[in-house]
Scaffold this motif. Structure first.
Motif, mmCIF file in Angstrom:
data_model
loop_
_atom_site.group_PDB
_atom_site.id
_atom_site.type_symbol
_atom_site.label_atom_id
_atom_site.label_comp_id
_atom_site.label_asym_id
_atom_site.label_seq_id
_atom_site.Cartn_x
_atom_site.Cartn_y
_atom_site.Cartn_z
ATOM 1 N N LEU A 102 58.979 37.272 43.108
ATOM 2 C CA LEU A 102 58.120 38.134 43.906
ATOM 3 C C LEU A 102 56.959 38.606 43.041
ATOM 4 C CD1 LEU A 102 60.782 40.377 45.685
ATOM 5 C CD2 LEU A 102 59.567 38.405 46.627
ATOM 6 N N THR A 103 55.737 38.480 43.547
ATOM 7 C CA THR A 103 54.557 38.975 42.862
ATOM 8 C C THR A 103 53.992 40.127 43.677
ATOM 9 O OG1 THR A 103 54.069 36.818 41.909
ATOM 10 C CG2 THR A 103 52.254 38.400 41.994
ATOM 11 N N PHE A 104 54.006 41.314 43.073
ATOM 12 C CA PHE A 104 53.519 42.531 43.711
ATOM 13 C C PHE A 104 52.064 42.747 43.315
ATOM 14 C CE2 PHE A 104 58.039 42.919 43.055
ATOM 15 C CZ PHE A 104 58.501 43.424 44.263
ATOM 16 N N LEU A 105 51.218 43.025 44.310
ATOM 17 C CA LEU A 105 49.794 43.225 44.080
ATOM 18 C C LEU A 105 49.437 44.697 44.259
ATOM 19 C CD1 LEU A 105 48.434 40.209 46.148
ATOM 20 C CD2 LEU A 105 49.059 40.254 43.729
ATOM 21 N N PHE A 106 48.657 45.226 43.303
ATOM 22 C CA PHE A 106 48.273 46.638 43.314
ATOM 23 C C PHE A 106 46.772 46.775 43.124
ATOM 24 C CE2 PHE A 106 52.652 46.535 41.978
ATOM 25 C CZ PHE A 106 53.222 47.627 42.620
ATOM 26 N N ASP A 107 46.243 47.901 43.544
ATOM 27 C CA ASP A 107 44.848 48.236 43.299
ATOM 28 C C ASP A 107 44.707 48.559 41.812
ATOM 29 O OD1 ASP A 107 42.337 49.402 43.023
ATOM 30 O OD2 ASP A 107 42.519 50.574 44.870
ATOM 31 N N PRO A 108 43.853 47.830 41.073
ATOM 32 C CA PRO A 108 43.731 48.090 39.632
ATOM 33 C C PRO A 108 43.148 49.464 39.312
ATOM 34 C CG PRO A 108 42.118 46.462 40.333
ATOM 35 C CD PRO A 108 42.999 46.742 41.521
ATOM 36 N N GLU A 109 42.519 50.112 40.297
ATOM 37 C CA GLU A 109 42.007 51.469 40.090
ATOM 38 C C GLU A 109 43.144 52.490 40.114
ATOM 39 O OE1 GLU A 109 38.787 52.262 39.455
ATOM 40 O OE2 GLU A 109 38.345 50.115 39.439
ATOM 41 N N GLU A 110 44.255 52.141 40.760
ATOM 42 C CA GLU A 110 45.389 53.055 40.889
ATOM 43 C C GLU A 110 46.542 52.718 39.946
ATOM 44 O OE1 GLU A 110 46.667 53.313 44.948
ATOM 45 O OE2 GLU A 110 44.634 53.659 45.678
ATOM 46 N N MET A 152 41.944 37.792 39.498
ATOM 47 C CA MET A 152 41.552 37.500 40.867
ATOM 48 C C MET A 152 42.786 37.380 41.747
ATOM 49 S SD MET A 152 38.374 34.913 40.470
ATOM 50 C CE MET A 152 38.644 34.244 38.840
ATOM 51 N N ARG A 153 42.676 37.930 42.924
ATOM 52 C CA ARG A 153 43.808 37.994 43.849
ATOM 53 C C ARG A 153 44.422 36.621 44.119
ATOM 54 N NH1 ARG A 153 44.247 42.306 48.367
ATOM 55 N NH2 ARG A 153 46.212 41.704 49.300
ATOM 56 N N ASP A 154 43.604 35.603 44.341
ATOM 57 C CA ASP A 154 44.125 34.253 44.606
ATOM 58 C C ASP A 154 44.973 33.743 43.452
ATOM 59 O OD1 ASP A 154 43.371 33.746 47.176
ATOM 60 O OD2 ASP A 154 41.786 32.326 46.686
ATOM 61 N N LEU A 155 44.509 33.952 42.228
ATOM 62 C CA LEU A 155 45.261 33.466 41.065
ATOM 63 C C LEU A 155 46.539 34.267 40.863
ATOM 64 C CD1 LEU A 155 42.382 32.660 38.574
ATOM 65 C CD2 LEU A 155 43.645 31.103 40.054
ATOM 66 N N GLU A 188 38.166 36.499 45.327
ATOM 67 C CA GLU A 188 37.874 36.903 43.954
ATOM 68 C C GLU A 188 38.115 38.391 43.710
ATOM 69 O OE1 GLU A 188 34.006 35.584 42.823
ATOM 70 O OE2 GLU A 188 34.491 33.478 43.190
ATOM 71 N N GLN A 189 38.688 39.095 44.702
ATOM 72 C CA GLN A 189 38.964 40.518 44.541
ATOM 73 C C GLN A 189 39.908 40.720 43.351
ATOM 74 O OE1 GLN A 189 40.848 42.314 47.914
ATOM 75 N NE2 GLN A 189 41.224 44.231 46.863
ATOM 76 N N GLN A 190 39.564 41.664 42.483
ATOM 77 C CA GLN A 190 40.411 41.962 41.335
ATOM 78 C C GLN A 190 41.645 42.728 41.794
ATOM 79 O OE1 GLN A 190 39.886 41.190 37.816
ATOM 80 N NE2 GLN A 190 38.677 39.695 38.940
#
Length: 136
Positions: free
Chosen positions: A31-39, A85-88, A101-103
């Protein structure tokens, strides 16, 4: 969306992506969890996503009127973390074309195998017996 770790800590996240990976010669679910890098920084992800905290993770999606909840157990092997980048991040850093390309900050957790969990349990039992024998 929120993820609740085994220690009860709740974290807001952007999404989670699952798929098979090969780690230490074993095909595992990851599982890969994605987070806002600002938070959430990488250091915070490394601190929060530990083997102890990921014995059971509870995912709650309340983004629409149909709330969904799922529990995933034994995702205790951290295979990666970073900001990219979100896709990677979704593909574990692999792939040739990038459309998003969203970080994003991410952490990937693989599921331990039953044999590994049984071995760990046996090790803990042996250690407890040794400590008990030394105390006498």
């Amino acid at each position: 969306m929120t993820v609740t770790l085994s220690n009860g800590e709740r974290l807001n996240f952007l999404g989670v992506h699952g798929g098979p990976i090969t780690y230490q010669g074993v095909i595992r679910d990851c599982l890969t969890f994605l987070f806002d890098p600002e938070e959430m920084s990488v250091e915070q992800l490394l601190e929060k996503f530990t083997a102890e905290n990921c014995k059971a993770v509870r995912l709650l999606d309340e983004t629409d009127e149909n709330a969904r909840e799922a529990v995933h157990e034994n995702y205790t092997i951290r295979t990666g973390a970073g900001v990219g980048m979100r896709d990677l991040a979704r593909r574990g850093g692999y792939g040739s074309s990038v459309t998003d390309e969203q970080q994003t900050a991410y952490v990937s957790m693989a599921q331990s195998a039953l044999a590994e969990r049984m071995l760990l349990s046996q090790q803990e039992a042996v250690e407890a017996l040794i400590v008990s024998a030394l105390e006498q």
